[in-house]
Scaffold this motif. Structure first.
Motif, short mmCIF file in Angstrom:
data_model
loop_
_atom_site.label_atom_id
_atom_site.label_comp_id
_atom_site.label_asym_id
_atom_site.label_seq_id
_atom_site.Cartn_x
_atom_site.Cartn_y
_atom_site.Cartn_z
N LEU A 401 0.85 -1.19 0.00
CA LEU A 401 0.00 0.00 0.00
C LEU A 401 0.88 1.23 0.00
N LEU A 402 0.59 2.16 -0.90
CA LEU A 402 1.26 3.46 -0.93
C LEU A 402 0.36 4.48 -0.24
N VAL A 403 0.83 5.05 0.86
CA VAL A 403 0.07 6.05 1.60
C VAL A 403 0.65 7.42 1.25
N VAL A 404 -0.17 8.30 0.70
CA VAL A 404 0.27 9.63 0.31
C VAL A 404 -0.18 10.63 1.37
N GLY A 405 0.78 11.31 1.97
CA GLY A 405 0.48 12.27 3.02
C GLY A 405 0.86 11.74 4.39
N ALA A 406 1.83 12.40 5.05
CA ALA A 406 2.27 11.96 6.37
C ALA A 406 1.55 12.79 7.43
N THR A 407 0.39 12.30 7.86
CA THR A 407 -0.36 12.92 8.94
C THR A 407 -0.36 11.98 10.14
N ARG A 408 -0.90 12.46 11.25
CA ARG A 408 -0.95 11.60 12.43
C ARG A 408 -1.75 10.34 12.14
N TRP A 409 -2.87 10.50 11.44
CA TRP A 409 -3.72 9.33 11.15
C TRP A 409 -3.04 8.38 10.16
N SER A 410 -2.47 8.93 9.09
CA SER A 410 -1.86 8.07 8.07
C SER A 410 -0.64 7.33 8.62
N LEU A 411 0.12 7.98 9.51
CA LEU A 411 1.26 7.30 10.12
C LEU A 411 0.80 6.19 11.06
N ALA A 412 -0.31 6.43 11.77
CA ALA A 412 -0.87 5.37 12.61
C ALA A 412 -1.34 4.19 11.76
N LEU A 413 -1.94 4.49 10.62
CA LEU A 413 -2.35 3.43 9.70
C LEU A 413 -1.14 2.65 9.20
N ALA A 414 -0.07 3.36 8.85
CA ALA A 414 1.13 2.68 8.35
C ALA A 414 1.73 1.78 9.42
N ARG A 415 1.78 2.26 10.68
CA ARG A 415 2.32 1.42 11.76
C ARG A 415 1.44 0.20 11.98
N ALA A 416 0.12 0.39 11.88
CA ALA A 416 -0.79 -0.76 12.06
C ALA A 416 -0.57 -1.81 10.97
N LEU A 417 -0.42 -1.34 9.74
CA LEU A 417 -0.20 -2.28 8.63
C LEU A 417 1.14 -2.98 8.76
N ARG A 418 2.15 -2.25 9.18
CA ARG A 418 3.44 -2.88 9.37
C ARG A 418 3.38 -3.94 10.46
N SER A 419 2.57 -3.71 11.51
CA SER A 419 2.44 -4.71 12.56
C SER A 419 1.77 -5.98 12.06
N LEU A 420 1.05 -5.86 10.92
CA LEU A 420 0.44 -7.03 10.29
C LEU A 420 1.29 -7.57 9.14
N ASP A 421 2.55 -7.11 9.08
CA ASP A 421 3.50 -7.57 8.06
C ASP A 421 3.06 -7.21 6.66
N VAL A 422 2.38 -6.09 6.50
CA VAL A 422 1.99 -5.60 5.18
C VAL A 422 3.02 -4.57 4.72
N HIS A 423 3.46 -4.69 3.49
CA HIS A 423 4.42 -3.72 2.95
C HIS A 423 3.71 -2.40 2.70
N VAL A 424 4.20 -1.33 3.33
CA VAL A 424 3.58 -0.02 3.20
C VAL A 424 4.67 1.03 3.06
N THR A 425 4.44 2.02 2.22
CA THR A 425 5.36 3.14 2.03
C THR A 425 4.57 4.44 2.19
N VAL A 426 5.14 5.40 2.91
CA VAL A 426 4.51 6.70 3.12
C VAL A 426 5.25 7.74 2.29
N ALA A 427 4.50 8.52 1.51
CA ALA A 427 5.09 9.55 0.66
C ALA A 427 4.62 10.92 1.12
N ASP A 428 5.54 11.88 1.13
CA ASP A 428 5.19 13.24 1.51
C ASP A 428 6.28 14.18 1.00
N THR A 429 5.91 15.44 0.82
CA THR A 429 6.87 16.44 0.36
C THR A 429 7.71 17.00 1.50
#
Length: 617
Positions: A401-429
């Motif tokens: 999953l590619l998550v666009v935008g590093a916000t508090r919610w999106s970073l929490a989502l990324a950490r949750a997915l990583r805890s489930l061993d899902v490959h996730v990348t966060v993109a932001d300017t």
């Protein structure tokens, strides 16, 4: 006329149907198209392309191959060569002559062809057909560098193989006229140079006309298609078989001019290519003749073994000797070398010409070329994914999953997915907003995701879906609109209203699908983060227990996405409500206090969860 219309409909139905079945099952599309065409052709007699199309079959296939090669050239960005570590140059400058010599030896000593025919056929076999390689790469999750090398080699070498055959034929034809080998080769070299200049000149002409408004928007795609066909035919009129080189050069030149106009008809050219590849391979296998197949001899089988396990690996290893390409990638490239329609078409063309020159082995080229195509497609089509996994050359799953935008919610989502061993990348300017992702060892991309440079710095092949979750809903909609053609409109999601009558609301065609069935927006998820909402996971045992657990979730949050047992992701939205199967996991978002005692496990986002030990990473 009615029969011909039925044949056209059958070709389309069989070809696209095989592609769809391949998408649903994961089987190689090329192998399915060959099998379907064989059933419709020699097995049942529903189609007989040579009788149905007559003299139109060869030029129609030639034009289709020209358009396919041009579209492949349009995907060749010269900046990719920097990642190839010089491998493409080596495979062209060293690999072609080495493969030609080794192929000649195999044709002569193993297949038993007379030497002139062996030289000509070996020249044809230096190609790795883009009509086969590109669909295989599209369907497989291969690491960026070997994928780029195979793609470039297939497209660049395809016209070179045709030129090798032309050089050999011209030398044989002019042998009685007193012309030397060097004279024949020099004349063809000049013709190839002229063809390349024609292709480059037409690309420059389009590059000048399109941005200046000399072609209206509705005519740009038709003008491009007609120009490709005209370039191919015009170059062939100067010297036969140089048209493929001209359209390849034209495509590569256009791809590297950074024309904004090209983006307007990328979907058109890709759709056209899929249709043409499907049609060409159905016609290819439907044209098989049992009489030709009966010419297959036992030593032809040995020749196929030599081609697969000796000629190709030796060519790659010699070409890439002392290069910076790792051995795993050399092994992979040395194995993957399927041949396609160009090899068969050119072999059939020169078989007739060789017969006219008095070389009796010309007729055996048809049977041998079909055997090479079928054997390589089956061998490489079914083995490309397992071999890539065995050598560790797969992209990160192709299911991330590619998550666009590093916000508090999106970073929490990324950490949750990583805890489930899902490959996730966060993109932001913002480098600062990505700091929490780097601290949590979550892969991140720093830069504008909509910029052209993203194609170099971020491999989109590793992602199955995109979640636009920045704090700007209009920007999220723009990101989804941009990446929908690449990832599929069903796989781009954003925060925002699931539905609404506000006239200021962007139309659905410009938005991604809403995450959450309630369509939580940017401000809503920010407020819920402050109210201690958390991500929780539930591995489904049965439908009844899942339904009971889902009822405990709030209506304005609830299930967010479903993680399939094969690692695939599927979001819950207003347009999609996937049904989890036993053993699959649902990720939900709800207040912390509502999750206690409901069967949901609040994810410990600091340590990997063991909920999905049996799910492939």
């Amino acid at each position: 006329m009615n029969h011909l219309a039925i044949v056209f409909a059958l070709v389309g139905l069989i070809g696209i149907g095989a592609q769809w079945i391949a998408w649903r099952t994961g089987l190689p599309a090329i192998a399915l198209m060959l099998a379907a065409g064989f059933v419709a052709g020699p097995l049942t007699g529903l189609m007989r392309p040579e009788e149905d199309f007559g003299h139109l079959l060869e030029p129609a296939v030639s034009l289709a191959v020209a358009v396919i090669l041009f579209e492949g050239g349009l995907s060749l960005n010269l900046r990719e060569l920097r990642h190839a570590e010089g491998a493409v140059h080596r495979l062209v400058l060293i690999g072609v002559p080495v493969g030609w010599v080794l192929g000649t030896l195999a044709c002569y000593y193993v297949a038993g062809l007379v030497l002139p025919v062996a030289i000509l056929f070996a020249g044809i076999l230096v190609v790795t057909g883009p009509t086969v390689v590109l669909p295989l790469l599209r369907q497989s999750s291969i690491a960026a560098r070997p994928r780029a090398i195979l793609k470039w080699e297939a497209i660049v070498n395809d016209p070179i193989g045709a030129l090798c055959a032309v050089v050999t034929y011209e030398v044989l034809r002019q042998a009685g006229t007193g012309a030397t080998v060097w004279q024949s080769a020099a004349s063809l070299l000049v013709a190839a140079l002229v063809a390349g200049l024609i292709g480059f000149g037409m690309a420059r002409l389009l590059g000048w006309a399109l941005p200046r408004g000399h072609v209206p928007e509705y005519l740009k795609a038709p003008v491009l298609l007609v120009t490709v066909i005209g370039t191919f035919v015009g170059s062939n009129a100067i010297q036969q078989e140089t048209g493929l080189l001209a359209v390849t050069v034209m495509g590569i030149a256009l791809a590297n001019m950074r024309l904004a106009s090209l983006r307007d008809f990328i979907a058109f050219k890709e759709n056209m290519t899929i249709i043409l590849v499907s049609g060409v391979f159905v016609l290819l296998s439907a044209s098989l003749d049992f009489a030709v197949l009966r010419q297959f001899e036992w030593r032809f089988g040995l020749f196929l073994v030599a081609l697969l396990f000796v000629v190709r690996p030796a060519t790659v290893f010699l070409s890439l000797a002392f290069s910076r390409i790792p051995w795993r990638e050399r092994l992979f490239i040395g194995w993957i070398a399927p041949r396609g329609i160009v090899a068969v078409a050119i072999s059939g063309l020169f078989a007739l010409r060789l017969d006219n020159l008095g070389y009796g082995d010309g007729g055996t080229l048809v049977a041998l070329s079909f055997a090479v195509v079928v054997a390589t497609i089956i061998a490489h089509g079914f083995s490309i994914a397992p071999v890539a996994r065995w050598l560790g050359l797969t992209a990160p799953g192709g299911k991330g999953l590619l998550v666009v935008g590093a916000t508090r919610w999106s970073l929490a989502l990324a950490r949750a997915l990583r805890s489930l061993d899902v490959h996730v990348t966060v993109a932001d300017t913002s480098w600062q907003r990505l700091a929490p992702a780097r601290a949590a060892h979550i892969p991140s991309y720093h830069g504008e995701i909509l910029a052209e440079a993203t194609e170099e710095g971020l491999d989109l092949q590793q992602f199955a879906a995109l979640a636009a979750a920045s704090d700007n809903e209009a920007y999220n909609a723009l990101v989804c609109s941009e990446f929908a053609p690449e990832l599929g409109r069903d796989n781009v999601y954003q925060l925002g209203d699931a539905a609404g009558d506000d006239p200021r609301r962007l139309p659905d065609a410009l938005r991604g699908r809403a995450m959450f069935r309630s369509g939580l927006g940017v401000e809503e998820v920010a407020a819920r983060e402050e109210a201690d909402w958390r991500f929780a996971a539930l591995t489904v045992d049965d439908q009844a227990s899942y339904a009971a657990a889902a009822e405990a979730l709030p209506q304005d949050g609830g299930p967010l996405l479903l993680l399939r047992r094969n690692g695939g992701l599927r979001f819950f939205s207003h347009a999609s409500n996937p049904t989890p199967a036993p053993g699959e996991t649902v990720l939900a978002y709800a207040p912390r206090q509502m999750l206690d005692g409901t069967g949901w496990t609040v994810l410990d986002q600091s340590e990997p969860s063991r909920l999905l030990q049996d799910v492939p990473a």
